[in-house]
Design a protein around this motif. Structure first.
Motif, PDB file in Angstrom:
ATOM      1  N   ASP A 162      -2.636   0.577  -9.229  1.00 52.59           N
ATOM      2  CA  ASP A 162      -2.405   0.233 -10.632  1.00 52.59           C
ATOM      3  C   ASP A 162      -2.088  -1.245 -10.807  1.00 52.59           C
ATOM      4  OD1 ASP A 162      -2.769   2.696 -11.808  1.00 52.59           O
ATOM      5  OD2 ASP A 162      -0.672   3.296 -11.617  1.00 52.59           O
ATOM      6  N   PRO A 163      -2.429  -1.799 -11.973  1.00 52.25           N
ATOM      7  CA  PRO A 163      -1.908  -3.128 -12.319  1.00 52.25           C
ATOM      8  C   PRO A 163      -0.395  -3.049 -12.513  1.00 52.25           C
ATOM      9  CG  PRO A 163      -2.916  -2.093 -14.231  1.00 52.25           C
ATOM     10  CD  PRO A 163      -3.202  -1.191 -13.059  1.00 52.25           C
ATOM     11  N   ILE A 164       0.237  -4.213 -12.519  1.00 53.08           N
ATOM     12  CA  ILE A 164       1.699  -4.277 -12.699  1.00 53.08           C
ATOM     13  C   ILE A 164       1.969  -5.145 -13.932  1.00 53.08           C
ATOM     14  CG2 ILE A 164       3.905  -4.589 -11.520  1.00 53.08           C
ATOM     15  CD1 ILE A 164       2.442  -4.746  -8.883  1.00 53.08           C
TER      16      ILE A 164
ATOM     17  N   GLY B  18       8.157   4.662 -11.836  1.00 51.04           N
ATOM     18  CA  GLY B  18       7.292   4.436 -10.689  1.00 51.04           C
ATOM     19  C   GLY B  18       6.330   3.292 -10.898  1.00 51.04           C
ATOM     20  N   THR B  19       5.894   3.070 -12.137  1.00 46.82           N
ATOM     21  CA  THR B  19       4.921   2.016 -12.400  1.00 46.82           C
ATOM     22  C   THR B  19       5.500   0.624 -12.168  1.00 46.82           C
ATOM     23  OG1 THR B  19       3.206   1.332 -13.955  1.00 46.82           O
ATOM     24  CG2 THR B  19       5.405   1.670 -14.870  1.00 46.82           C
ATOM     25  N   ARG B  20       6.836   0.488 -12.127  1.00 51.48           N
ATOM     26  CA  ARG B  20       7.453  -0.821 -11.939  1.00 51.48           C
ATOM     27  C   ARG B  20       8.035  -1.019 -10.539  1.00 51.48           C
ATOM     28  NH1 ARG B  20      10.779  -3.480 -16.718  1.00 51.48           N
ATOM     29  NH2 ARG B  20      10.068  -5.241 -15.471  1.00 51.48           N
ATOM     30  N   ARG B  21       8.009  -0.009  -9.701  1.00 48.29           N
ATOM     31  CA  ARG B  21       8.745  -0.120  -8.441  1.00 48.29           C
ATOM     32  C   ARG B  21       8.181  -1.164  -7.481  1.00 48.29           C
ATOM     33  NH1 ARG B  21      10.313   6.242  -8.120  1.00 48.29           N
ATOM     34  NH2 ARG B  21      11.833   6.082  -9.816  1.00 48.29           N
ATOM     35  N   ARG B  22       6.878  -1.436  -7.570  1.00 51.29           N
ATOM     36  CA  ARG B  22       6.317  -2.462  -6.685  1.00 51.29           C
ATOM     37  C   ARG B  22       6.775  -3.871  -7.064  1.00 51.29           C
ATOM     38  NH1 ARG B  22       0.307  -1.540  -7.523  1.00 51.29           N
ATOM     39  NH2 ARG B  22       1.157  -0.795  -9.498  1.00 51.29           N
ATOM     40  N   GLU B  23       7.256  -4.056  -8.275  1.00 49.41           N
ATOM     41  CA  GLU B  23       7.697  -5.381  -8.699  1.00 49.41           C
ATOM     42  C   GLU B  23       8.758  -5.962  -7.775  1.00 49.41           C
ATOM     43  OE1 GLU B  23       8.718  -5.742 -12.859  1.00 49.41           O
ATOM     44  OE2 GLU B  23       7.400  -4.089 -13.373  1.00 49.41           O
TER      45      GLU B  23
ATOM     46  N   TYR C 164      -2.680   5.249  -0.388  1.00 48.29           N
ATOM     47  CA  TYR C 164      -2.338   5.686   0.964  1.00 48.29           C
ATOM     48  C   TYR C 164      -3.515   6.410   1.617  1.00 48.29           C
ATOM     49  CZ  TYR C 164       0.390   7.547   4.846  1.00 48.29           C
ATOM     50  OH  TYR C 164       0.859   7.840   6.111  1.00 48.29           O
ATOM     51  N   LEU C 165      -4.250   7.203   0.847  1.00 45.11           N
ATOM     52  CA  LEU C 165      -5.410   7.928   1.371  1.00 45.11           C
ATOM     53  C   LEU C 165      -6.487   6.962   1.861  1.00 45.11           C
ATOM     54  CD1 LEU C 165      -6.677  10.810   1.677  1.00 45.11           C
ATOM     55  CD2 LEU C 165      -7.692  10.448  -0.581  1.00 45.11           C
ATOM     56  N   ASN C 166      -6.560   5.802   1.220  1.00 49.41           N
ATOM     57  CA  ASN C 166      -7.576   4.798   1.566  1.00 49.41           C
ATOM     58  C   ASN C 166      -6.946   3.565   2.225  1.00 49.41           C
ATOM     59  OD1 ASN C 166     -10.297   5.684   0.096  1.00 49.41           O
ATOM     60  ND2 ASN C 166      -8.578   6.195  -1.245  1.00 49.41           N
ATOM     61  N   LYS C 167      -5.834   3.760   2.899  1.00 47.43           N
ATOM     62  CA  LYS C 167      -5.046   2.624   3.380  1.00 47.43           C
ATOM     63  C   LYS C 167      -5.800   1.739   4.365  1.00 47.43           C
ATOM     64  CE  LYS C 167      -2.613   5.418   6.873  1.00 47.43           C
ATOM     65  NZ  LYS C 167      -1.281   5.847   7.359  1.00 47.43           N
ATOM     66  N   LYS C 168      -6.677   2.333   5.187  1.00 48.12           N
ATOM     67  CA  LYS C 168      -7.378   1.534   6.200  1.00 48.12           C
ATOM     68  C   LYS C 168      -8.303   0.522   5.545  1.00 48.12           C
ATOM     69  CE  LYS C 168     -10.248   1.938  10.343  1.00 48.12           C
ATOM     70  NZ  LYS C 168     -10.926   2.880  11.270  1.00 48.12           N
ATOM     71  N   VAL C 169      -9.152   0.997   4.623  1.00 45.55           N
ATOM     72  CA  VAL C 169     -10.099   0.069   3.983  1.00 45.55           C
ATOM     73  C   VAL C 169      -9.381  -0.834   2.988  1.00 45.55           C
ATOM     74  CG1 VAL C 169     -12.145   1.473   4.343  1.00 45.55           C
ATOM     75  CG2 VAL C 169     -10.727   1.884   2.329  1.00 45.55           C
ATOM     76  N   LEU C 170      -8.340  -0.335   2.358  1.00 47.49           N
ATOM     77  CA  LEU C 170      -7.582  -1.162   1.418  1.00 47.49           C
ATOM     78  C   LEU C 170      -6.878  -2.296   2.147  1.00 47.49           C
ATOM     79  CD1 LEU C 170      -6.604  -1.703  -1.425  1.00 47.49           C
ATOM     80  CD2 LEU C 170      -4.855   0.062  -1.125  1.00 47.49           C
ATOM     81  N   LYS C 171      -6.290  -1.975   3.294  1.00 51.88           N
ATOM     82  CA  LYS C 171      -5.638  -3.013   4.096  1.00 51.88           C
ATOM     83  C   LYS C 171      -6.652  -4.054   4.552  1.00 51.88           C
ATOM     84  CE  LYS C 171      -3.026  -3.754   8.363  1.00 51.88           C
ATOM     85  NZ  LYS C 171      -2.358  -3.112   9.532  1.00 51.88           N
ATOM     86  N   LYS C 172      -7.836  -3.597   5.007  1.00 47.66           N
ATOM     87  CA  LYS C 172      -8.871  -4.532   5.453  1.00 47.66           C
ATOM     88  C   LYS C 172      -9.292  -5.447   4.309  1.00 47.66           C
ATOM     89  CE  LYS C 172     -13.501  -4.631   7.534  1.00 47.66           C
ATOM     90  NZ  LYS C 172     -14.638  -3.810   8.031  1.00 47.66           N
TER      91      LYS C 172
ATOM     92  N   ILE D 224       0.834  -1.206   0.000  1.00 45.23           N
ATOM     93  CA  ILE D 224       0.000   0.000   0.000  1.00 45.23           C
ATOM     94  C   ILE D 224       0.864   1.248   0.000  1.00 45.23           C
ATOM     95  CG2 ILE D 224      -1.669   1.345   1.342  1.00 45.23           C
ATOM     96  CD1 ILE D 224      -2.864  -1.342   2.289  1.00 45.23           C
ATOM     97  N   CYS D 225       1.899   1.247   0.795  1.00 46.54           N
ATOM     98  CA  CYS D 225       2.797   2.402   0.884  1.00 46.54           C
ATOM     99  C   CYS D 225       3.415   2.728  -0.462  1.00 46.54           C
ATOM    100  CB  CYS D 225       3.878   2.117   1.926  1.00 46.54           C
ATOM    101  SG  CYS D 225       5.008   3.491   2.207  1.00 46.54           S
ATOM    102  N   ASP D 226       3.676   1.709  -1.266  1.00 47.00           N
ATOM    103  CA  ASP D 226       4.324   1.903  -2.566  1.00 47.00           C
ATOM    104  C   ASP D 226       3.327   2.067  -3.710  1.00 47.00           C
ATOM    105  OD1 ASP D 226       6.724   1.710  -1.312  1.00 47.00           O
ATOM    106  OD2 ASP D 226       7.465  -0.002  -2.441  1.00 47.00           O
ATOM    107  N   SER D 227       2.028   2.090  -3.416  1.00 43.24           N
ATOM    108  CA  SER D 227       1.014   2.089  -4.469  1.00 43.24           C
ATOM    109  C   SER D 227       0.451   3.462  -4.793  1.00 43.24           C
ATOM    110  CB  SER D 227      -0.136   1.134  -4.100  1.00 43.24           C
ATOM    111  OG  SER D 227       0.326  -0.204  -4.086  1.00 43.24           O
ATOM    112  N   GLY D 228       1.042   4.511  -4.243  1.00 45.24           N
ATOM    113  CA  GLY D 228       0.647   5.856  -4.627  1.00 45.24           C
ATOM    114  C   GLY D 228      -0.281   6.536  -3.634  1.00 45.24           C
ATOM    115  N   ASN D 229      -0.604   7.804  -3.922  1.00 48.40           N
ATOM    116  CA  ASN D 229      -1.343   8.648  -2.993  1.00 48.40           C
ATOM    117  C   ASN D 229      -2.763   8.162  -2.723  1.00 48.40           C
ATOM    118  OD1 ASN D 229       0.873  10.314  -2.792  1.00 48.40           O
ATOM    119  ND2 ASN D 229       0.155  11.740  -4.361  1.00 48.40           N
ATOM    120  N   ASN D 230      -3.462   7.701  -3.766  1.00 48.61           N
ATOM    121  CA  ASN D 230      -4.833   7.247  -3.554  1.00 48.61           C
ATOM    122  C   ASN D 230      -4.882   6.008  -2.673  1.00 48.61           C
ATOM    123  OD1 ASN D 230      -6.497   9.133  -4.964  1.00 48.61           O
ATOM    124  ND2 ASN D 230      -5.731   8.311  -6.894  1.00 48.61           N
TER     125      ASN D 230
END
Length: 408
Positions: free
Chosen positions: A151-153, A178-183, A98-106, A90-96
């Protein structure tokens, strides 16, 4: 078990691939450039072609592992890692995200099956897949509910780039885009926690280092010589840092690093798109780089954490022969003497060969001129279909991450 790769041509014994997944079906025309694609591959055919590639490797007695399976096994065997992995993702997936990190993590924590979780992080998550907390009412009202929260990877099937095996160590990379950094998250967790690798693999580079470097630019010429491209995606600063760490490792045999400065354009995004080794004394090369190529020799300095660097004035062929201890080497031109064929087949990865043994290479079938020239030079050429896989701008070497090769 660890890793062991000290050449580009030693008999390939164990390799890691990623079977193209639903991340390719999330590509849309307006996002292609940002996601580093020029076209949209058809997933069904791309998978068929990739399965053919994997089966060809197996028929040649190579153990094929999949990135998604290794990552799922890592999480299954280390249950405490799931939450940490999701938080880092989540931390590496961009601002949106991170803004929704609580529900995204759940949402991600609710996925019980490890492989389903891993594949979901790879394919991307839409906004409307998660419940809104109502904290951002304007955003909730105006956003496009087909828009991605993460984003998809789609570049993942090019497993060569996120990390590189160097001897018995690994370089886990800071990706250029940036689009590849989560890889690189997957490689980090696998190398640090999967029982096949944990505690046995020294890390020469880390994904949170400052400067970009990618695996397509790293060629193991021998146990003592490494070649690294200075390219669109690999910086000289990263090469210096990697060199210092390799030279500081008492178990590393690498004594010399050749830094090859290639043109900084997308067509030559990595060194292995213009130069690969195919036999003891043979390389494929795109002739368009030869007139402008600058080559630097990097050795350990006299003092700790220092380097001796000099620019080499000889031709590429002479430099390669000298550092491999050979009288001469042969540069096999992609497309031969036909300039049009050379450009076209380089674009379609005619120079991006995967050697699975000395003189035995896997190539795309579409590069018929280059493939015939390889055969005329005595190489055994194994062709794979490439109508869809090639749309991602990478060839057989790009799609494979050797984990174990025999010594030569």
């Amino acid at each position: 078990m660890g890793v062991h790769v000290k050449s580009e041509i030693g008999t390939l014994k164990r390799v890691m691939l990623h079977r193209p997944g639903r991340e390719l079906e999330q590509l849309v025309p307006g996002e292609l450039e940002r996601l580093l694609f020029d076209d949209i591959p058809y997933l069904k055919t791309a998978r068929q072609e990739h399965d053919q590639f994997a089966e060809l490797l197996r028929r040649n007695h190579i153990e094929v592992l999949y990135l998604e399976d290794l990552m799922a096994e890592t999480l299954k065997l280390n249950e405490h890692l799931k939450e940490k992995f999701i938080e880092e993702f989540i931390c590496d997936s961009g601002n949106n995200a991170y803004l929704n990190k609580k529900v995204l993590k759940k949402y991600l924590m609710s996925i019980a099956d490890e492989k389903t979780l891993v594949e979901k992080t790879m394919e991307g998550i839409f906004f409307d897949e998660i419940a809104s907390e109502g904290k951002n009412p304007l955003v909730d009202m105006v956003r496009n509910h087909k828009r991605f929260l993460t984003d998809p990877i789609p570049n993942l099937y090019f497993t060569r780039d996120p990390f590189a095996i160097i001897g018995n160590g690994v370089s886990i990379h800071k990706m250029y885009s940036g689009t590849r950094r989560r890889e690189t998250i997957y490689g980090k967790y696998i190398m640090e926690h999967h029982p096949d690798f944990a505690g046995t693999v020294n890390q020469y580079y880390k994904r949170n280092d400052l400067f970009s470097i990618e695996g397509g630019d790293i060629l193991n010429l021998s146990n003592r010589v490494l070649a690294i491209g200075i390219s669109q995606r690999t910086t000289p600063e990263a090469i210096e840092l990697l060199a210092k760490r390799i030279f500081a490792d008492e178990y590393s045999e690498v004594e010399t690093i050749l830094a090859l400065d290639i043109p900084n354009i997308r067509a030559y995004m990595h060194l292995d798109t213009v130069l690969t080794q195919v036999d003891y004394d043979k390389f494929t090369v795109y002739p368009g780089i030869l007139g402008s190529l600058r080559i630097y020799e990097i050795c350990k300095g006299d003092k700790e954490e220092t380097l001796n660097v000099s620019e080499l004035e000889q031709s590429l062929a002479v430099i390669l022969a000298t550092h491999l201890g050979l009288d001469k080497i042969t540069l096999i031109h992609c497309g031969g003497k036909n300039g049009i064929a050379s450009e076209r087949e380089q674009w379609n990865d005619g120079s991006n060969t995967l050697a699975i043994a000395p003189g035995k290479v896997v190539v795309y079938d579409r590069n018929n001129i280059t493939n015939q020239i390889l055969r005329e030079h005595g190489l055994e050429v194994l062709e794979i279909a490439s109508s869809e896989l090639s749309r991602g701008r990478g060839g057989p070497r790009c799609m494979s991450m050797p984990l174990v090769r025999g010594d030569i």
